[in-house]
Design a protein around this motif. Structure first.
Motif, PDB file in Angstrom:
ATOM      1  N   ASN A  81       1.276  -1.404  -0.226  1.00 41.78           N
ATOM      2  CA  ASN A  81       0.138   0.218   0.331  1.00 41.78           C
ATOM      3  C   ASN A  81       0.669   1.294   0.079  1.00 41.78           C
ATOM      4  O   ASN A  81       0.101   2.808   0.313  1.00 41.78           O
ATOM      5  N   TYR A  82       2.282   1.119  -0.284  1.00 46.08           N
ATOM      6  CA  TYR A  82       2.789   1.829   0.268  1.00 46.08           C
ATOM      7  C   TYR A  82       3.650   2.482  -1.362  1.00 46.08           C
ATOM      8  O   TYR A  82       3.550   3.883  -2.018  1.00 46.08           O
ATOM      9  N   LEU A  83       2.942   1.632  -2.086  1.00 46.18           N
ATOM     10  CA  LEU A  83       3.936   2.143  -3.968  1.00 46.18           C
ATOM     11  C   LEU A  83       2.654   3.190  -4.234  1.00 46.18           C
ATOM     12  O   LEU A  83       2.843   3.647  -4.722  1.00 46.18           O
ATOM     13  N   MET A  84       1.216   2.892  -3.643  1.00 50.37           N
ATOM     14  CA  MET A  84       0.289   4.544  -5.040  1.00 50.37           C
ATOM     15  C   MET A  84       0.762   5.557  -4.321  1.00 50.37           C
ATOM     16  O   MET A  84       0.777   6.829  -4.875  1.00 50.37           O
ATOM     17  N   PRO A  85       0.820   6.208  -3.233  1.00 53.81           N
ATOM     18  CA  PRO A  85       1.036   7.071  -2.457  1.00 53.81           C
ATOM     19  C   PRO A  85       2.342   7.820  -2.842  1.00 53.81           C
ATOM     20  O   PRO A  85       2.873   8.632  -3.368  1.00 53.81           O
ATOM     21  N   ILE A  86       3.398   6.610  -3.530  1.00 53.75           N
ATOM     22  CA  ILE A  86       4.760   7.082  -4.405  1.00 53.75           C
ATOM     23  C   ILE A  86       4.176   7.622  -5.341  1.00 53.75           C
ATOM     24  O   ILE A  86       5.076   8.283  -5.710  1.00 53.75           O
ATOM     25  N   ILE A  87       3.991   6.759  -6.118  1.00 52.70           N
ATOM     26  CA  ILE A  87       3.371   7.021  -7.455  1.00 52.70           C
ATOM     27  C   ILE A  87       2.453   8.566  -7.549  1.00 52.70           C
ATOM     28  O   ILE A  87       2.885   9.113  -8.104  1.00 52.70           O
ATOM     29  N   GLU A  88       1.669   8.834  -6.874  1.00 49.91           N
ATOM     30  CA  GLU A  88       1.289  10.167  -6.558  1.00 49.91           C
ATOM     31  C   GLU A  88       1.500  11.141  -6.469  1.00 49.91           C
ATOM     32  O   GLU A  88       1.798  11.979  -6.901  1.00 49.91           O
ATOM     33  N   ARG A  89       2.482  10.852  -5.642  1.00 47.32           N
ATOM     34  CA  ARG A  89       3.271  12.201  -5.335  1.00 47.32           C
ATOM     35  C   ARG A  89       4.693  12.683  -6.500  1.00 47.32           C
ATOM     36  O   ARG A  89       4.699  13.780  -6.903  1.00 47.32           O
ATOM     37  N   PRO A  94       1.061  12.505 -10.358  1.00 45.44           N
ATOM     38  CA  PRO A  94      -0.185  11.994 -10.185  1.00 45.44           C
ATOM     39  C   PRO A  94      -1.081  12.087 -11.208  1.00 45.44           C
ATOM     40  O   PRO A  94      -2.383  11.360 -11.684  1.00 45.44           O
ATOM     41  N   GLU A  95      -0.391  11.943 -12.975  1.00 41.58           N
ATOM     42  CA  GLU A  95      -1.260  11.263 -14.425  1.00 41.58           C
ATOM     43  C   GLU A  95      -1.241   9.769 -14.133  1.00 41.58           C
ATOM     44  O   GLU A  95      -2.278   9.153 -14.215  1.00 41.58           O
ATOM     45  N   VAL A  96      -0.324   9.805 -14.007  1.00 43.80           N
ATOM     46  CA  VAL A  96       0.106   7.910 -14.346  1.00 43.80           C
ATOM     47  C   VAL A  96      -0.996   7.775 -12.723  1.00 43.80           C
ATOM     48  O   VAL A  96      -1.325   6.119 -13.056  1.00 43.80           O
ATOM     49  N   TYR A  97      -1.052   7.975 -11.885  1.00 40.86           N
ATOM     50  CA  TYR A  97      -1.575   7.258 -10.361  1.00 40.86           C
ATOM     51  C   TYR A  97      -3.123   7.251 -11.206  1.00 40.86           C
ATOM     52  O   TYR A  97      -4.206   6.559 -10.363  1.00 40.86           O
ATOM     53  N   ASP A  98      -3.432   8.840 -11.926  1.00 42.71           N
ATOM     54  CA  ASP A  98      -5.066   8.703 -11.472  1.00 42.71           C
ATOM     55  C   ASP A  98      -5.390   7.296 -12.322  1.00 42.71           C
ATOM     56  O   ASP A  98      -6.422   6.677 -12.361  1.00 42.71           O
ATOM     57  N   PHE A  99      -4.073   7.206 -14.048  1.00 41.04           N
ATOM     58  CA  PHE A  99      -4.595   6.389 -14.584  1.00 41.04           C
ATOM     59  C   PHE A  99      -4.755   4.636 -14.288  1.00 41.04           C
ATOM     60  O   PHE A  99      -5.805   4.412 -14.104  1.00 41.04           O
ATOM     61  N   MET A 100      -4.198   4.716 -13.424  1.00 42.86           N
ATOM     62  CA  MET A 100      -4.070   3.050 -12.381  1.00 42.86           C
ATOM     63  C   MET A 100      -5.449   3.282 -11.513  1.00 42.86           C
ATOM     64  O   MET A 100      -5.811   2.267 -11.480  1.00 42.86           O
ATOM     65  N   GLN A 101      -5.416   3.993 -11.186  1.00 44.42           N
ATOM     66  CA  GLN A 101      -6.866   4.001 -10.017  1.00 44.42           C
ATOM     67  C   GLN A 101      -8.362   3.952 -10.541  1.00 44.42           C
ATOM     68  O   GLN A 101      -9.115   3.002 -10.610  1.00 44.42           O
ATOM     69  N   GLN A 102      -8.294   4.808 -12.140  1.00 43.62           N
ATOM     70  CA  GLN A 102      -9.077   4.223 -13.435  1.00 43.62           C
ATOM     71  C   GLN A 102      -9.193   3.278 -13.550  1.00 43.62           C
ATOM     72  O   GLN A 102     -10.313   2.039 -13.658  1.00 43.62           O
ATOM     73  N   ALA A 103      -8.550   2.570 -14.165  1.00 46.13           N
ATOM     74  CA  ALA A 103      -7.784   1.645 -14.575  1.00 46.13           C
ATOM     75  C   ALA A 103      -8.646   0.513 -12.913  1.00 46.13           C
ATOM     76  O   ALA A 103      -8.370  -1.300 -13.383  1.00 46.13           O
ATOM     77  N   GLU A 104      -8.226   0.745 -11.879  1.00 42.20           N
ATOM     78  CA  GLU A 104      -8.518  -0.507 -10.783  1.00 42.20           C
ATOM     79  C   GLU A 104      -7.661  -1.523 -10.847  1.00 42.20           C
ATOM     80  O   GLU A 104      -7.805  -2.366 -10.375  1.00 42.20           O
ATOM     81  N   VAL A 105      -6.517  -1.045 -11.189  1.00 43.87           N
ATOM     82  CA  VAL A 105      -5.240  -1.462 -11.193  1.00 43.87           C
ATOM     83  C   VAL A 105      -5.045  -2.369  -9.889  1.00 43.87           C
ATOM     84  O   VAL A 105      -3.927  -3.831 -10.009  1.00 43.87           O
ATOM     85  N   GLY A 106      -5.055  -1.428  -9.027  1.00 43.97           N
ATOM     86  CA  GLY A 106      -4.238  -2.129  -7.984  1.00 43.97           C
ATOM     87  C   GLY A 106      -2.605  -2.247  -7.597  1.00 43.97           C
ATOM     88  O   GLY A 106      -2.491  -2.041  -8.594  1.00 43.97           O
ATOM     89  N   THR A 107      -2.337  -3.227  -6.316  1.00 39.68           N
ATOM     90  CA  THR A 107      -0.991  -2.793  -6.445  1.00 39.68           C
ATOM     91  C   THR A 107      -0.408  -4.628  -6.260  1.00 39.68           C
ATOM     92  O   THR A 107       0.422  -5.261  -6.461  1.00 39.68           O
ATOM     93  N   ILE A 108      -1.911  -5.914  -6.997  1.00 40.58           N
ATOM     94  CA  ILE A 108      -0.848  -6.939  -7.121  1.00 40.58           C
ATOM     95  C   ILE A 108       0.638  -7.764  -8.087  1.00 40.58           C
ATOM     96  O   ILE A 108       0.650  -8.427  -8.040  1.00 40.58           O
TER      97      ILE A 108
END
Length: 398
Positions: free
Chosen positions: A188-196, A199-213
């Protein structure tokens, strides 16, 4: 005249030969510095950490056999000459370990004779079972053998057993809990690092609901399972052993960020995105990514991320390493760091920032980070409560 733009340097160019001579000169100088650190009294662990982090890492397996134990504060002199025998018949983990080891053929060098590989596989099984029996609080997980085999191939059975035990009770401890709860927290640390960072990559991954698995196997095997070139694997192990236990998640983040264009060009679909991200390219610029991961750790330390998440997180039972070297105390490193910052400010005011400064600053900051691993005070663990350890990292990275 700008030489880089005015001419290309081909394979036959004299400049190409000069480049090779320069690389060999740097290599020899680094070997000499490592040797000097090993021969110091006491051993200069701070210098060894810097060498492991800096470009090229520890260079050879022969050097790794001398340095990796120092990075984990394992006293080679205290390792028994004869390893304890393993009772496979009455071991609850034996069948699963056997299956995983039998499937690990690709982790051994291509062209290795079958007899030699089979002998190493037997040693691999024994190392794993020996560590688990001696530490009943640890629970085997699939992927653990990918880490152990790396140590076996570099160090041999006797030394690998001691280092794997130390690693299992420290850096890997949360992966070896009865449940995957703490492992999920680390992911769960992965996405906050990417977001900082993006943010564009973070938002796109969130929209795709890919998660971190997609990054799970990266994390729990220290990338050993997913990289085909053993040289890249041991280079990363140099880096991770010299750093904070959470550094692999920062490295996972920089891989995703490096692939920004691929991510944004991918169909915004969970399955498609997972397929893309779970396959690591063969041609990653590892030294660049290692440097960037170190920079992101300094910019966004786990203390900051954990405070914002207000979450119980990883490495909950990480115990402090004793400071194996008193030659370069943390306060000395910090004073040196402040001096560099002051020098950097002066240079910026003059408009003459030296080209080599970013690399020097990065290694100094990572050396501070590495020293706190050796020092203890739980500064490099993400322990049960973020409030317990956050102030300690704030002290190092204000």
């Amino acid at each position: 005249m700008n030489l880089r733009k005015s001419r290309s340097v081909g394979a036959s160019s004299p400049l190409n030969g000069l480049g090779k001579q320069d690389a060999e000169s740097r290599r020899k100088r680094k070997v000499a510095e490592i040797t000097q650190a090993l021969n110091a009294t006491p051993v200069d662990v701070a210098a060894l950490r810097r060498m492991a982090i800096s470009e090229g890492g520890l260079l050879t397996d022969e050097i790794r056999r001398q340095v990796w134990p120092r990075l984990l504060n394992v006293s080679v002199e205290n390792i028994p000459e004869q390893l304890e025998p393993v009772d496979r018949d009455n071991n609850k983990d034996f069948n699963q370990v056997l299956l995983d080891v039998q499937r690990s053929l690709r982790r051994f060098p291509p062209g290795m004779p079958d007899e030699q590989r089979e002998g190493l596989q037997e040693e691999l099984i024994d190392i794993i079972l020996r560590v688990l029996v001696k530490n009943p609080q640890l629970h085997y997980y699939q992927g653990y053998h990918d880490i152990v085999v790396t140590f076996l191939l570099v160090l041999g059975e006797r030394l690998a057993t001691a280092l794997v035990e130390k690693l299992s009770t420290h850096h890997l401890r949360d992966f070896m809990d009865p449940t995957m709860d703490n492992t999920k927290h680390i992911l769960n640390y992965l996405m906050p690092i990417i977001e900082r960072v993006n943010p564009e990559v973070y938002d796109f991954m969130q929209q795709a609901e890919v998660g971190t698995i997609f990054a799970l196997s990266w994390l729990i095997t220290w990338f050993g399972h997913v990289l085909s070139d053993f040289r890249h694997v041991v280079r990363l192990y140099d880096f991770f052993l010299a750093c904070h236990p959470l550094m692999p998640i920062y490295f996972a983040a920089v891989i995703v960020l490096h692939r920004e264009d691929e991510v944004l060009d991918c169909e915004c679909d969970m399955a498609m995105m997972h397929h893309l991200l779970s396959r690591i390219p063969e041609d990653l610029p590892y030294e660049t990514l290692i440097s960037r991961a170190g920079d992101l750790f300094v910019q966004f330390p786990p203390s900051e991320l954990a405070r914002e998440r207000n979450q119980l997180t990883a490495v909950s039972t990480f115990k402090d390493f004793e400071l194996a070297s008193t030659q370069q105390r943390p306060d000395t490193v910090l004073r040196q760091r402040r001096k560099e910052q002051q020098q950097r400010t002066l240079e910026a005011q003059r408009g003459t920032v030296a080209v080599v400064q970013p690399t020097a600053r990065r290694f100094m900051r990572l050396a501070v980070m590495g020293l706190t691993v050796a020092l203890g005070a739980a500064a490099l663990a993400v322990v049960n409560s973020a409030l317990e350890w956050a102030p300690k990292l704030d002290l190092l990275f204000p």
